[in-house]
Design an enzyme around this catalytic site. Sequence first.
Site, PDB file in Angstrom:
ATOM      1  CD  GLU A 400      16.675 -49.582 -50.554  1.00  0.00           C
ATOM      2  OE1 GLU A 400      16.108 -50.131 -51.569  1.00  0.00           O
ATOM      3  OE2 GLU A 400      16.814 -50.067 -49.910  1.00  0.00           O
ATOM      4  CG  HIS A 485      13.083 -54.129 -44.857  1.00  0.00           C
ATOM      5  ND1 HIS A 485      13.698 -52.964 -44.990  1.00  0.00           N
ATOM      6  CD2 HIS A 485      13.269 -54.745 -45.918  1.00  0.00           C
ATOM      7  CE1 HIS A 485      14.118 -52.942 -45.897  1.00  0.00           C
ATOM      8  NE2 HIS A 485      14.031 -53.991 -46.741  1.00  0.00           N
ATOM      9  CG  ASN A 523      18.463 -52.143 -46.618  1.00  0.00           C
ATOM     10  OD1 ASN A 523      19.172 -51.174 -46.421  1.00  0.00           O
ATOM     11  ND2 ASN A 523      17.859 -52.037 -47.854  1.00  0.00           N
TER      12      ASN A 523
HETATM   13  P1  FAE Z   1      12.526 -65.621 -45.454  1.00  0.00           P
HETATM   14  O1  FAE Z   1      13.727 -65.080 -45.907  1.00  0.00           O
HETATM   15  O2  FAE Z   1      11.045 -64.608 -45.798  1.00  0.00           O
HETATM   16  O3  FAE Z   1      12.274 -67.073 -45.304  1.00  0.00           O
HETATM   17  C1  FAE Z   1      11.046 -67.721 -44.713  1.00  0.00           C
HETATM   18  C2  FAE Z   1      10.792 -68.800 -45.849  1.00  0.00           C
HETATM   19  O4  FAE Z   1       9.913 -69.655 -45.047  1.00  0.00           O
HETATM   20  C3  FAE Z   1      10.391 -68.434 -47.091  1.00  0.00           C
HETATM   21  O5  FAE Z   1      10.856 -68.990 -48.231  1.00  0.00           O
HETATM   22  C4  FAE Z   1       8.871 -68.908 -46.869  1.00  0.00           C
HETATM   23  O6  FAE Z   1       8.380 -69.438 -48.252  1.00  0.00           O
HETATM   24  C5  FAE Z   1       8.845 -70.048 -46.050  1.00  0.00           C
HETATM   25  N1  FAE Z   1       7.894 -70.390 -45.092  1.00  0.00           N
HETATM   26  C6  FAE Z   1       6.826 -69.477 -44.649  1.00  0.00           C
HETATM   27  N2  FAE Z   1       5.761 -70.059 -44.008  1.00  0.00           N
HETATM   28  C7  FAE Z   1       6.169 -71.434 -44.161  1.00  0.00           C
HETATM   29  C8  FAE Z   1       5.315 -72.772 -43.949  1.00  0.00           C
HETATM   30  N3  FAE Z   1       4.402 -72.513 -42.984  1.00  0.00           N
HETATM   31  N4  FAE Z   1       5.804 -73.891 -44.265  1.00  0.00           N
HETATM   32  C9  FAE Z   1       7.106 -74.074 -45.215  1.00  0.00           C
HETATM   33  N5  FAE Z   1       7.827 -72.906 -45.277  1.00  0.00           N
HETATM   34  C10 FAE Z   1       7.220 -71.647 -45.071  1.00  0.00           C
HETATM   35  O7  FAE Z   1      12.622 -65.029 -43.647  1.00  0.00           O
HETATM   36  N6  FAE Z   1      16.599 -57.274 -46.933  1.00  0.00           N
HETATM   37  C11 FAE Z   1      17.844 -56.543 -47.017  1.00  0.00           C
HETATM   38  O8  FAE Z   1      18.585 -56.661 -46.127  1.00  0.00           O
HETATM   39  N7  FAE Z   1      18.217 -55.874 -48.162  1.00  0.00           N
HETATM   40  C12 FAE Z   1      17.616 -55.873 -49.053  1.00  0.00           C
HETATM   41  O9  FAE Z   1      18.109 -55.342 -50.291  1.00  0.00           O
HETATM   42  C13 FAE Z   1      16.240 -56.328 -49.271  1.00  0.00           C
HETATM   43  N8  FAE Z   1      15.339 -56.169 -50.095  1.00  0.00           N
HETATM   44  C14 FAE Z   1      14.115 -56.710 -50.198  1.00  0.00           C
HETATM   45  C15 FAE Z   1      13.177 -56.708 -51.356  1.00  0.00           C
HETATM   46  C16 FAE Z   1      12.088 -57.343 -51.726  1.00  0.00           C
HETATM   47  C17 FAE Z   1      11.168 -57.202 -52.683  1.00  0.00           C
HETATM   48  C18 FAE Z   1      11.456 -58.163 -50.375  1.00  0.00           C
HETATM   49  C19 FAE Z   1      10.366 -58.730 -50.349  1.00  0.00           C
HETATM   50  C20 FAE Z   1      12.363 -58.116 -49.285  1.00  0.00           C
HETATM   51  C21 FAE Z   1      13.705 -57.624 -49.197  1.00  0.00           C
HETATM   52  N9  FAE Z   1      14.625 -57.552 -48.107  1.00  0.00           N
HETATM   53  C22 FAE Z   1      15.605 -56.956 -48.287  1.00  0.00           C
HETATM   54  C23 FAE Z   1      14.184 -58.360 -46.700  1.00  0.00           C
HETATM   55  C24 FAE Z   1      14.711 -59.575 -46.525  1.00  0.00           C
HETATM   56  O10 FAE Z   1      14.543 -60.427 -47.890  1.00  0.00           O
HETATM   57  C25 FAE Z   1      14.027 -60.398 -45.396  1.00  0.00           C
HETATM   58  O11 FAE Z   1      14.393 -59.550 -44.303  1.00  0.00           O
HETATM   59  C26 FAE Z   1      14.438 -61.706 -45.108  1.00  0.00           C
HETATM   60  O12 FAE Z   1      14.402 -62.504 -46.300  1.00  0.00           O
HETATM   61  C27 FAE Z   1      13.815 -62.388 -43.844  1.00  0.00           C
HETATM   62  O13 FAE Z   1      14.580 -63.478 -43.713  1.00  0.00           O
HETATM   63  P2  FAE Z   1      14.062 -64.672 -42.916  1.00  0.00           P
HETATM   64  O14 FAE Z   1      15.065 -65.715 -42.652  1.00  0.00           O
HETATM   65  O15 FAE Z   1      13.341 -63.834 -41.645  1.00  0.00           O
END
Ligand code: FAE
Length: 545
Positions: A400, A485, A523
């Site tokens: 990207e 990721h 992504n």
């Molecule tokens: P996630 O969204 O990480 O949610 C998990 C949640 O569980 C979080 O809010 C945690 O705080 C919470 N949690 C963890 N442990 C506990 C616990 N023990 N008790 C209670 N709560 C807890 O999971 N992906 C894209 O497709 N496009 C993009 O442009 C992109 N850019 C990104 C930029 C950055 C800076 C970052 C960090 C990531 C990016 N990603 C992107 C990746 C994407 O946000 C990530 O794959 C998803 O958010 C993962 O989704 P999940 O539902 O697996």
Amino acid sequence: MPNATSHPTSNARFTRRKFLATTGAAAGAASLAGPVLGASPARAAAIGNGASVPALVIGTGYGGAVAALRLAQAGVPVEMVEMGMKWDTPGSDGKVFPKVTSPDKRAYWLRTKTKAPVSNFFGFPIDSNIEKYTGVLDAEEFAGITVYQGRGVGGGSLVNGGMAVTPKQSRFSSILPSVDVAEMYNTYYPRANAGLGVGSIDPTWFETAACYQYARVGRKHAQRSGFAWTFVPDVYDWNYMKAEQAGTVTRSALDGQVMYGNDHGKKSLVQTYLASALATGRVNVSPLHRVTSVTPAAGGGYTVSIEQIDTTGAVVGTKTVTAAKVFFAAGSVGTSKLLVKLKATGALPALNNEIGKGWGDNGNVMCGRANHMWDATGTLQSTIPCSGIDNWDAGGAFAEVAPLPTGIETYASLYLSITNTTRRAEFSWNAAASRVDLSWQTAWKQDSITMAKTIFDKINSKEGTIYRTDLFGGYKIWQDGLTYHPLGGAVLNKATDNYGRLPGYPGLYVIDGSLIPGNTSVNPFVTITALAERNIERIIATDVL
Ligand code: FAE
């Protein structure tokens, strides 16, 4: 609607029919897409100690938000437990979130110094001291890699770039081999894209928008070297972006907001899935609550232990609740860490030996190129990337074209590459240190660098340019120490059945990025959302209704 502390059942054999019978709410049953039963205003109180609930979701990211919405629409009350904050209150600067160029305590999860992915500028370190606080971005350090993750109600959707990419259908069977491809592309990817509010940049506007000069330079260089260049869809409101460029609204993407949150324009889960979930009146969210244990309860269901924390990270209370069904949606790292610990310490001893395995970094590696003076990338750069270079089939890399929104002309082109690395690490319980370790080795990134170089060596050679060596440390070309990721750790059809059920523990499910074995070729969040939509539909039909 019953209060969080008085849900009608703690029975592991809880069904929606039973819930409706016990509450007398059976009339007008909701379909997945249809109206909801007796919707009432969202409950605001945190989950109570001793509560007994039909469904508890750990985490409020993509997997958790999909599970909560669909369960609630099927009539099931849902408690969501989130370790991060609810980001709805402006700070003293009038903004909820800080800019990438001026991070403060809101930026980082419990750190005293920032840890910016672009750590240097013209060779000088740019990280600064901050107050320890439950900020929105976690830079979680393992021995060989730093894993960036969102923390707060909305999970990664709060901090990501919103790039909403559906992988090419031809590549899907190597991403999730046990999943029906046609079903995904006919039903669940379209459902996810609609639910997330994915949109595309106006290609005519793109040609003149000052804030995308950097992307046009990226396109020119990619195309002159013969690479396929493509627009990338995003959940950012593109009309808002146009208005930002026109100067008629408060700027967010054009004011350096992204990795530490966006105040405007970005459709995070808070505006989409979670808003719909809360509107059912059946979903309650407890921020600053962290799940520490899940174990079978004597009378059926599961005992869930929760720590309540304050904004310094200090534990200010503990709660024990009983849940008939528990959905692990703590993200790839969060879910893997919990499951590995619970298996090793005897809370869930029957989890199988695939737990913790199959973890990958989606092949993330970053680099910058130094452009000639006639290829300025612009002083005003939208933080939301809109384009990519696809050399996956020939070279194993999709890059990207990323912004470097410093406010000054840098003559730099920055890229985040997603590469086809086959390296996979494993989480394991370190009893001596009482923590979960990850076996990733920094040297493995060489595979990703080699793949990314298939694009950038060629562009540099064609353009007569060089790599920047001042962005990631002294004389360092590649940012090879991180991933945005994280994927895997509880892989679908291995650690779980083909729908995320954890074998041996009826009523326990995994529904987040940990199901995906290490790579999505693009992504990942659209794939995480689409897979969650597929799995929850089956779980509701067979385990709940
Ligand atoms: P996630 O969204 O990480 O949610 C998990 C949640 O569980 C979080 O809010 C945690 O705080 C919470 N949690 C963890 N442990 C506990 C616990 N023990 N008790 C209670 N709560 C807890 O999971 N992906 C894209 O497709 N496009 C993009 O442009 C992109 N850019 C990104 C930029 C950055 C800076 C970052 C960090 C990531 C990016 N990603 C992107 C990746 C994407 O946000 C990530 O794959 C998803 O958010 C993962 O989704 P999940 O539902 O697996």
